[in-house]
Design a protein around this motif. Structure first.
Motif, PDB file in Angstrom:
ATOM      1  N   LYS A 249       0.810  -1.220   0.000  1.00  0.00           N
ATOM      2  CA  LYS A 249       0.000   0.000   0.000  1.00  0.00           C
ATOM      3  C   LYS A 249       0.849   1.279   0.000  1.00  0.00           C
ATOM      4  N   LEU A 250       2.177   1.121  -0.078  1.00  0.00           N
ATOM      5  CA  LEU A 250       3.048   2.296  -0.093  1.00  0.00           C
ATOM      6  C   LEU A 250       3.077   2.924  -1.472  1.00  0.00           C
ATOM      7  N   ASN A 251       2.579   4.138  -1.562  1.00  0.00           N
ATOM      8  CA  ASN A 251       2.684   4.929  -2.775  1.00  0.00           C
ATOM      9  C   ASN A 251       2.880   6.386  -2.364  1.00  0.00           C
ATOM     10  N   VAL A 252       3.094   7.256  -3.328  1.00  0.00           N
ATOM     11  CA  VAL A 252       3.392   8.657  -3.016  1.00  0.00           C
ATOM     12  C   VAL A 252       2.242   9.322  -2.262  1.00  0.00           C
ATOM     13  N   SER A 253       1.020   9.082  -2.673  1.00  0.00           N
ATOM     14  CA  SER A 253      -0.136   9.703  -2.015  1.00  0.00           C
ATOM     15  C   SER A 253      -0.249   9.261  -0.560  1.00  0.00           C
ATOM     16  N   TYR A 254      -0.058   7.965  -0.316  1.00  0.00           N
ATOM     17  CA  TYR A 254      -0.122   7.438   1.049  1.00  0.00           C
ATOM     18  C   TYR A 254       0.982   8.058   1.894  1.00  0.00           C
ATOM     19  N   MET A 255       2.195   8.129   1.347  1.00  0.00           N
ATOM     20  CA  MET A 255       3.323   8.691   2.076  1.00  0.00           C
ATOM     21  C   MET A 255       3.077  10.151   2.445  1.00  0.00           C
TER      22      MET A 255
END
Length: 299
Positions: free
Chosen positions: A223-229
């Protein structure tokens, strides 16, 4: 002050509380913390130095006081480096006051439940005040709990911020278990909090660092992506030294008023809030017991 006090936590708030109790000449202070000192702690946890990094917080804080004759002659500090919830109920009976500087919910709930149990089982012969301090950025609170008389900690559970987005730095640095831990370490330690989150190049650098560290600790990155980060980064609340100092002072002031029998809960209240984010003001009021509280309603 001829009493024995248990302090929960030796972080930013705990260091301030320990300092205050020493200045108040409290005879004996026991302090519990299972964390170790990190570089990022040193800007606000003033009992620690560079050479203390990787040492246990509790023993280092105790040593700071005990090694100085001018302080140890009036206050003895006894440290414990272990999980608070592993102490038996009998351990807590020896104290006249318990002051919390913790940043986690479950240990506070544990202590609250234990103290209420002691009060009930002793038919009020044992009634140990529990003073809970908490900070979140420029805001903070102090809850003064007299088991069986005032609202307990559980009664005011719904007063906590809806987003709990601070994580113990010892876990973040040494034993990360979630992507949130990974992201906070990267933004707080590996890079600068002043990074421009509108700059695609800097954001990509952050993302790669997060991915590398997650892989290092075998944490699932599905689930790690730029938006989540970015969502996690924008929710991280910094610890502020002046807030710690104000909350610690209020905690110790509450203890002193109870010790000298100066507390009037109808007049003074049992719940204090400090807000330095929207100006600078404090507000103290009487927080009523919840008649349906799962912990204290039967006492």
């Amino acid at each position: 002050m001829d009493c024995k006090v248990l302090v929960l936590g030796a972080g930013g708030l705990g260091c301030e509380i320990l300092k205050n109790l020493t200045m108040m000449r409290v005879k004996e202070v026991h302090i519990v913390d299972m964390d170790t000192i990190e570089l990022t702690n040193l800007n606000r946890q003033f009992l620690f130095r560079d050479e203390d990094i990787n040492s246990p917080k509790a023993t280092t804080a105790a040593q700071y006081i005990n090694d100085r004759p001018s302080l140890s002659s009036r206050t003895k500090v006894i440290p414990y480096v272990q999980d608070l919830t592993n102490f038996p109920t009998e351990f807590f009976q020896q104290f006249q006051f318990i002051i919390s500087g913790l940043d986690a919910i479950e240990p506070r709930r544990f202590v609250n439940k234990v103290l209420l149990q002691l009060t009930k089982e002793s038919n009020y012969d044992i009634c140990i005040p529990f003073i809970d301090g908490g900070t979140e950025g420029l805001k903070g609170h102090v809850k003064t709990i007299i088991p069986g008389f005032t609202a307990c900690w559980e009664c005011s559970l719904n007063t906590l911020p809806t987003q709990q987005n601070t994580y113990p730095m010892c876990t973040v640095a040494n034993n990360p278990r979630t992507l949130e831990h990974i992201i906070e370490y990267v933004i707080s330690v590996q890079t600068s909090a002043d990074m421009d989150l509108e700059d695609e190049g800097q954001v990509d650098t952050l993302f790669q660092l997060c991915k590398e560290r997650a892989n290092q600790f075998n944490i699932d990155t599905k689930k790690l992506n730029v938006s989540y980060m970015l969502g996690i980064i924008k929710k991280i609340v910094p610890s502020v030294s002046c807030t710690n100092a104000m909350i610690a002072a209020s905690c110790c002031n509450q203890m002193m008023k109870i010790y000298y029998d100066l507390m009037d809960f109808e007049k003074d209240g049992n719940f204090t809030m400090i807000n330095g984010a929207d100006g600078c003001f404090t507000y103290t009021f009487a927080y009523d017991r919840d008649p349906h509280c799962a912990v204290c309603s039967g006492i």
